[in-house]
Design a protein around this motif. Structure first.
Motif, PDB file in Angstrom:
ATOM      1  N   ALA A 108      11.874   7.974   0.660  1.00 27.58           N
ATOM      2  CA  ALA A 108      12.411   8.977   0.630  1.00 27.58           C
ATOM      3  C   ALA A 108      12.359  10.251  -0.069  1.00 27.58           C
ATOM      4  CB  ALA A 108      14.129   8.647   0.783  1.00 27.58           C
ATOM      5  N   ALA A 109      11.686   9.673  -1.235  1.00 25.28           N
ATOM      6  CA  ALA A 109      11.176  10.553  -2.480  1.00 25.28           C
ATOM      7  C   ALA A 109       9.809  11.388  -1.760  1.00 25.28           C
ATOM      8  CB  ALA A 109      10.885   9.841  -3.586  1.00 25.28           C
ATOM      9  N   ILE A 110       9.097  10.765  -1.027  1.00 24.77           N
ATOM     10  CA  ILE A 110       7.859  11.423  -0.521  1.00 24.77           C
ATOM     11  C   ILE A 110       8.337  12.056   0.679  1.00 24.77           C
ATOM     12  CG2 ILE A 110       5.793  10.984   0.721  1.00 24.77           C
ATOM     13  CD1 ILE A 110       5.567   8.303  -0.928  1.00 24.77           C
ATOM     14  N   THR A 126       0.726  -1.435   0.022  1.00 30.99           N
ATOM     15  CA  THR A 126      -0.312  -0.020  -0.032  1.00 30.99           C
ATOM     16  C   THR A 126       0.717   1.187   0.010  1.00 30.99           C
ATOM     17  OG1 THR A 126      -0.116  -0.223   2.469  1.00 30.99           O
ATOM     18  CG2 THR A 126      -1.881  -0.789   1.050  1.00 30.99           C
ATOM     19  N   ILE A 127       2.030   1.058   0.364  1.00 29.31           N
ATOM     20  CA  ILE A 127       2.960   2.301   0.127  1.00 29.31           C
ATOM     21  C   ILE A 127       3.322   2.566  -0.970  1.00 29.31           C
ATOM     22  CG2 ILE A 127       4.225   1.744   2.251  1.00 29.31           C
ATOM     23  CD1 ILE A 127       6.462   1.242   0.822  1.00 29.31           C
ATOM     24  N   MET A 177       3.207  17.871   5.770  1.00 31.80           N
ATOM     25  CA  MET A 177       3.310  18.349   4.420  1.00 31.80           C
ATOM     26  C   MET A 177       2.924  17.415   3.370  1.00 31.80           C
ATOM     27  SD  MET A 177       6.770  20.781   5.009  1.00 31.80           S
ATOM     28  CE  MET A 177       7.233  21.430   3.530  1.00 31.80           C
ATOM     29  N   ASN A 178       3.449  16.226   3.599  1.00 33.45           N
ATOM     30  CA  ASN A 178       2.933  14.949   2.582  1.00 33.45           C
ATOM     31  C   ASN A 178       1.635  14.699   2.514  1.00 33.45           C
ATOM     32  OD1 ASN A 178       5.853  14.891   2.712  1.00 33.45           O
ATOM     33  ND2 ASN A 178       5.947  13.293   3.971  1.00 33.45           N
ATOM     34  N   THR A 179       0.674  15.329   3.160  1.00 32.68           N
ATOM     35  CA  THR A 179      -0.561  14.970   3.245  1.00 32.68           C
ATOM     36  C   THR A 179      -1.148  15.922   2.234  1.00 32.68           C
ATOM     37  OG1 THR A 179      -1.221  16.777   5.066  1.00 32.68           O
ATOM     38  CG2 THR A 179      -0.733  14.331   5.708  1.00 32.68           C
ATOM     39  N   ASN A 180      -0.364  16.955   1.688  1.00 35.72           N
ATOM     40  CA  ASN A 180      -0.876  18.018   0.915  1.00 35.72           C
ATOM     41  C   ASN A 180       0.114  18.183  -0.327  1.00 35.72           C
ATOM     42  OD1 ASN A 180      -2.056  20.443  -0.592  1.00 35.72           O
ATOM     43  ND2 ASN A 180      -2.032  21.577   1.286  1.00 35.72           N
ATOM     44  N   TYR A 234       6.300  14.344  -6.904  1.00 37.32           N
ATOM     45  CA  TYR A 234       6.483  12.880  -6.925  1.00 37.32           C
ATOM     46  C   TYR A 234       5.164  12.442  -6.532  1.00 37.32           C
ATOM     47  CZ  TYR A 234       8.453   8.280  -5.750  1.00 37.32           C
ATOM     48  OH  TYR A 234       8.463   7.153  -5.759  1.00 37.32           O
ATOM     49  N   LEU A 235       4.478  12.591  -5.476  1.00 40.73           N
ATOM     50  CA  LEU A 235       3.157  12.336  -4.881  1.00 40.73           C
ATOM     51  C   LEU A 235       2.392  12.073  -6.155  1.00 40.73           C
ATOM     52  CD1 LEU A 235       3.091  13.690  -1.600  1.00 40.73           C
ATOM     53  CD2 LEU A 235       2.794  11.501  -1.996  1.00 40.73           C
TER      54      LEU A 235
END
Length: 224
Positions: free
Chosen positions: A175-177, A36-37, A110-113, A153-154
């Motif tokens: 690490a890219a995320i 799932t990642i 920040m990764n959530t947006n 990337y996301l």
């Protein structure tokens, strides 16, 4: 591994940490696996992860001395994302221990947006998210400070498990995320002024101490 065996491993890990006489422990609240990642087709939603995480914590919390604070850390996987005050309330109402709080990881938030493009936008998003937590913002006792502008990337990586899912490939993907880059503008200071944390951990990615020093200097110069 059975549930009891798994809880025994967690207890041993807690005891190892407590042996170092820490002021606080950090407990990540999220769920994802090696499939799932990549797919982002998660098996459980936030509330299911939060409820199960609270149950696990309550089952082992007696290992932690009362004077040691436990700070629950946000991630961008299902769990404690901090983007919904109702879910934060849902989680902490299930925690049966006092002396708990939140460790706000700025990069994880920040990764959530994926729409964030600049540090200024990121600081605004973090501060608005904290403000929307209402009284639960007071639970934020610490900050893991780093910058993660990974929206490109996301938005672009293929949502499927790669043929090669080795540890190296998984690590490169995560690490890219989650970039763990230093802030280069006063956005860092804006976040810290907004949160007013008791603890600040400059959580940056580096290979060697020699590489770490200028990264730390960069972030410290804009966070003070």
């Amino acid at each position: 591994m059975s549930c009891d065996e798994w809880l025994a491993v967690i207890r041993r890990n807690i005891c190892a940490a407590i042996s170092q006489k820490p002021e606080y422990l950090v407990w990540h609240v999220a769920e994802a696996d090696t499939e799932t990642i990549f797919t982002f087709d998660f098996h459980y939603d936030d509330r299911e992860v939060l409820a199960a995480s609270a149950d696990v914590f309550n089952a082992v919390a007696d290992e932690i001395p009362a004077n040691v604070t436990v700070l629950f850390e946000n991630l961008w996987w299902p769990g404690l994302r901090l983007t919904d005050a109702r879910k934060v309330k849902f989680f902490f109402e299930r925690i049966e221990r006092k002396n708990v709080g939140i460790m706000l990881d700025t990069g994880h938030l920040m990764n959530t947006n994926p729409r964030l493009r600049t540090e200024a936008e990121a600081a605004d998003f973090v501060c608005r998210t904290v403000d929307k937590l209402g009284p639960y913002a007071e639970l934020i006792k610490g900050v893991h400070l780093s910058c993660s502008l990974s929206g490109k990337y996301l938005r672009s990586f293929e949502r499927k498990v790669p043929a090669d899912s080795s540890a190296e490939v998984i690590w490169r993907h995560i690490a890219a995320i989650d970039r763990h880059k230093p802030f280069t503008t006063t956005a860092a200071k804006q976040i810290l002024q907004c949160v007013q944390p008791q603890y600040v951990n400059h959580e940056l990615a580096y290979e060697t101490i020699e590489e770490m020093i200028p990264l730390m200097q960069q972030q410290l110069s804009v966070a003070r």
